[in-house]
Design an enzyme around this catalytic site. Structure first.
Site, mmCIF file in Angstrom:
data_model
loop_
_atom_site.group_PDB
_atom_site.id
_atom_site.type_symbol
_atom_site.label_atom_id
_atom_site.label_comp_id
_atom_site.label_asym_id
_atom_site.label_seq_id
_atom_site.Cartn_x
_atom_site.Cartn_y
_atom_site.Cartn_z
ATOM 1 C CG HIS B 194 -77.834 -50.795 54.312
ATOM 2 N ND1 HIS B 194 -79.137 -50.586 54.614
ATOM 3 C CD2 HIS B 194 -77.582 -50.028 53.224
ATOM 4 C CE1 HIS B 194 -79.681 -49.762 53.740
ATOM 5 N NE2 HIS B 194 -78.757 -49.405 52.893
ATOM 6 C CG LEU B 198 -80.193 -54.076 53.302
ATOM 7 C CD1 LEU B 198 -78.819 -54.444 52.771
ATOM 8 C CD2 LEU B 198 -80.791 -52.960 52.485
ATOM 9 C CG LEU B 229 -74.191 -49.425 48.388
ATOM 10 C CD1 LEU B 229 -72.898 -49.517 49.132
ATOM 11 C CD2 LEU B 229 -74.743 -48.030 48.376
ATOM 12 C CG ASP B 230 -76.847 -50.373 50.416
ATOM 13 O OD1 ASP B 230 -75.778 -50.338 51.029
ATOM 14 O OD2 ASP B 230 -77.581 -49.399 50.261
ATOM 15 C CD GLU B 231 -79.550 -55.402 46.939
ATOM 16 O OE1 GLU B 231 -79.735 -56.632 46.951
ATOM 17 O OE2 GLU B 231 -80.391 -54.608 47.361
#
Lengths: 287, 287, 287, 287
Positions: B194, B198, B229-231
């Site tokens: 990513h 984050l 997503l992204d987590e």
């Protein structure tokens, strides 16, 4: 009465199969519950190093465990220590004029970050160089030193180590070179902060040397003291970025920040039994 | 014929006394010589995680060892894997237009830094977006995608995973969100980079968001892909310092450096069995 | 009598050709010798920012220079300040229970690192929470606060700002949200340390949030206070690496080190006129 | 036809009042719009350094400006350069066997990060050591070297510099020491990457030296080449953290990452006229 207590076992020996199995089986049999375990096998020297933190439900069983471990240690030729985790160690602090490392260590001690009991502060400079009341109730000793009185002054330091039962001596910007004699007596239990990134700039005024050379990073090094000054086993190092615009004074200022955090980390690692000597180097099991 | 071979055992289970003793004794009995061992006891979940690298003199004994370990695993309710250390894994690489991560991974593979076999490269953009010959002999597939064709395109990706026997899928700046369906099929075996730190800046154009907010550090995050997503569980992150003088374009440039090194580290950790999932988090036994 | 004195000129205005020429010519005519100069042209807002440190041989000429500069400022629509370099600013320090940032700022002040005069320390907790004598001769005020008394308590803070002539208010881990009213009065002259990396983890217990999310780096943010808490213009940020093995308590410990160094840097930048507001962001001319 | 063009002016001279005023007034008169300006006054040497990036609406006026600047330069005894911002420089790349720095520079060039034109690649090892097609259409020259042929080989390098009109020579892990003669000819226009943190570990196999010493950080240094090898003016340095568990091979691997990013930064700074020599040191106006 008994309650869960945590212990830390550190050990080193020549590596051969079966060490982990023997130790783990022994701890299991004693009712130990392993909470942290780290090991290192040095492929160059063939030595094995481990740090194992474990809980004992009944702390009265620790002596029996110690007996079992001594048997294993004999079998494998181990050097080993078994300590209460978090039990404070008696620490003697030496300082010259610059007190940023000392003040920082004492603050960390005060808020519970460092498991230690400062038994005394020694300086080759008088109390008037420090802020009144800064050291609280810790005994302060002024041991001045000259070339001529060095042996006698070190004798006083060594006597104080013995009287206070100090387990660790920290040179918190103590700007005197210890004699080979005293360094030898304190081997493995004396940590120095070298105000430079070793092996980059040895000798006097390292930040001025760094400025003169135009380096883009400066650093500090915490290490065990040995007879050969500034060359003992390194425990921790760190750096900060500098530029052409930084004066030697800026470097000294930035250096203070690096020095105090590097020394504090090294002292914490030592107090938590995270450092094991490996010849002229260290094994550091950080968390 | 036999020769010393290194294996890596990773395991996780509910923690209780005796696990290390049982495993270490088993490895010792099988003639295994432990070279690296790291463990972690999560005090929150009560779970135990370990990675043990060991050498076997006679690699023909590994199947017998596997049988013994499966018994221990059953007893403790362990999830476990036993892999050849250094045996290359089959890896499928997905990319959109920006190829800095892909080129970096391929270079590291070429010089032997990453134990992998790139089985195919897939892009939603055509080969004309890349430098001719850049990917050498690795098959390149152009799988264009639109909202309408997304399901079918993912079907082709999944088919390719199966055909090639890919054990790991790396999204090397692949700018498409995987569907929950594909993300689920690839759970624990798909790493994404990513292009932001984050949970700071989710969503599109994170460097422009960071610039707008005036932050002084930007970063990147490598994580396992999950439905959200992204987590997914974070494997590795890093940052670089920026100033007011950096334009969004400067941030994108600095970001490329962070992204490629963060992704490369995460992929290496995965390939060396250094990452174990712990719910929505990871345990990463770095060296 | 006269002696060389250093001044710092900071200015901002809409950018157009001729600003630097006008200012530099003016300083030259006044006998000023420019020692440091940094400028920034924001391509997004079209604004120009500069910091110029210069020496005046005859400091009696500074008023004449001020007059000349006001003419240039009027011509270009400049916001500007001209300060003695190194002249200490009057600073009010607010703290709750955790005193690591406060103690650090006071130590840096004591050894001459920060050009400030601490005029008072205010806490919403009583003196008994702090080490006796820790604050030396700086007046300590206990201003307890509840939801009901918040307005009145802030009134007392504001009165103290005015009485003491404080030019800067530092929230050194003061765990109360300032009202929009007080935040507005202190706009551009109140620095807060947010004990997390923004915009990552806002709200309470950010280190516990970070631990729950499994991030691999934690950080802290120093920013000017604005009505919208934790969202003011960022002055400085920093991070440290963490691992799965760090407990929330370890994160709090590591966080203390980051917080105090980030806040100290931000305060120093402010005291040395190195920060200029640029809308919701800052221009920071570091050295 | 005319269009806004950006130029970069760099200058250095003995500091005295009026330099900035004279230059800024000159640029203003010529219709120049200053976009970036940084200066440094070295208090030790009394020298003044500046980098000014400015836009000219009518680039045809640049020759007139050059004439005006030469007058100012004569008055102040300035060394100065006025370059088109972003105009690619002709660069000659030298490499031995390890190509990670070279491959990285070429990738950055290919995606537009570095304003250069690689005119040739020279290696003392044959093309068979590199991946076929890796260097695209850039001419590759194999100039083998032995103790006996060193002078002749350097003659060929120097001839190539002249033929190709190379303005910069980059030693991208070129493992040969340049003679004092060639180093002198390339003074200020030849950048080397030293695969270690200077002045820590000079000489051969620095990562093995670092491993033997047990340091906790390793680094790399980019510097201009001078007659005294590894001791030229430092442009950029960086480090990475290592532990006792890192083998010399791990250090070499981590070192590759540091080397390529340090060299890439140094080359970019040079290509963007951000580096000015200051005796044995550099002034680096980073962004």
């Amino acid at each position: 009465m008994s309650a869960t207590t945590r212990f830390v076992l550190t050990l080193s020996c020549i590596n051969r199969p079966g060490i982990v199995a023997a130790v783990a089986t022994c701890l299991f049999a004693a009712g130990g519950d392993i909470r942290e375990a780290q090991q290192f096998d040095d492929p160059e020297t063939g030595k094995f190093f481990a740090r194992i933190a474990f809980d004992l439900l009944d702390q009265n069983t620790v002596e029996a465990l110690r007996f079992e471990l001594s048997g294993i240690a004999a079998r494998f030729g181990m050097a080993w220590r078994l300590n209460d985790h978090g039990a404070p160690r008696r620490v003697l602090l030496l300082v010259s004029k610059f007190d940023h490392c000392l003040v920082d260590l004492l603050y960390r001690w005060r808020i519970g970050e460092l498991a230690m009991t400062p038994v005394a502060i020694v300086s080759n400079h008088g109390a008037e160089h420090f802020v009144e009341g800064e050291f609280g109730k810790i005994p302060f000793h002024h041991f001045p030193v000259t070339k001529e009185t060095k042996a006698a002054q070190e004798q006083k330091i060594w006597a104080l180590v013995q009287e206070t039962g100090a387990e660790l001596v920290v040179l918190a910007r103590y700007m005197q070179v210890l004699s080979d004699d005293l360094a030898g007596k304190l081997a493995g239990s004396c940590i120095n902060i070298h105000h430079s990134f070793l092996p980059g700039f040895k000798g006097a005024k390292p930040y001025h040397q760094a400025h003169g050379r135009g380096v883009k990073l400066i650093g500090a090094t915490a290490h065990y003291v040995t007879a050969a000054l500034d060359e003992g086993p390194i425990i921790e190092q760190d750096v900060e970025r500098i530029t052409h615009a930084d004066t030697p004074e800026d470097l000294v200022r930035k250096g203070r920040d690096i020095e105090r955090r590097v020394l504090a980390r090294a002292v914490r690692y030592h107090l938590e039994d995270r450092v094991i000597l490996n010849g002229g180097k260290t094994v550091v099991f950080t968390n």
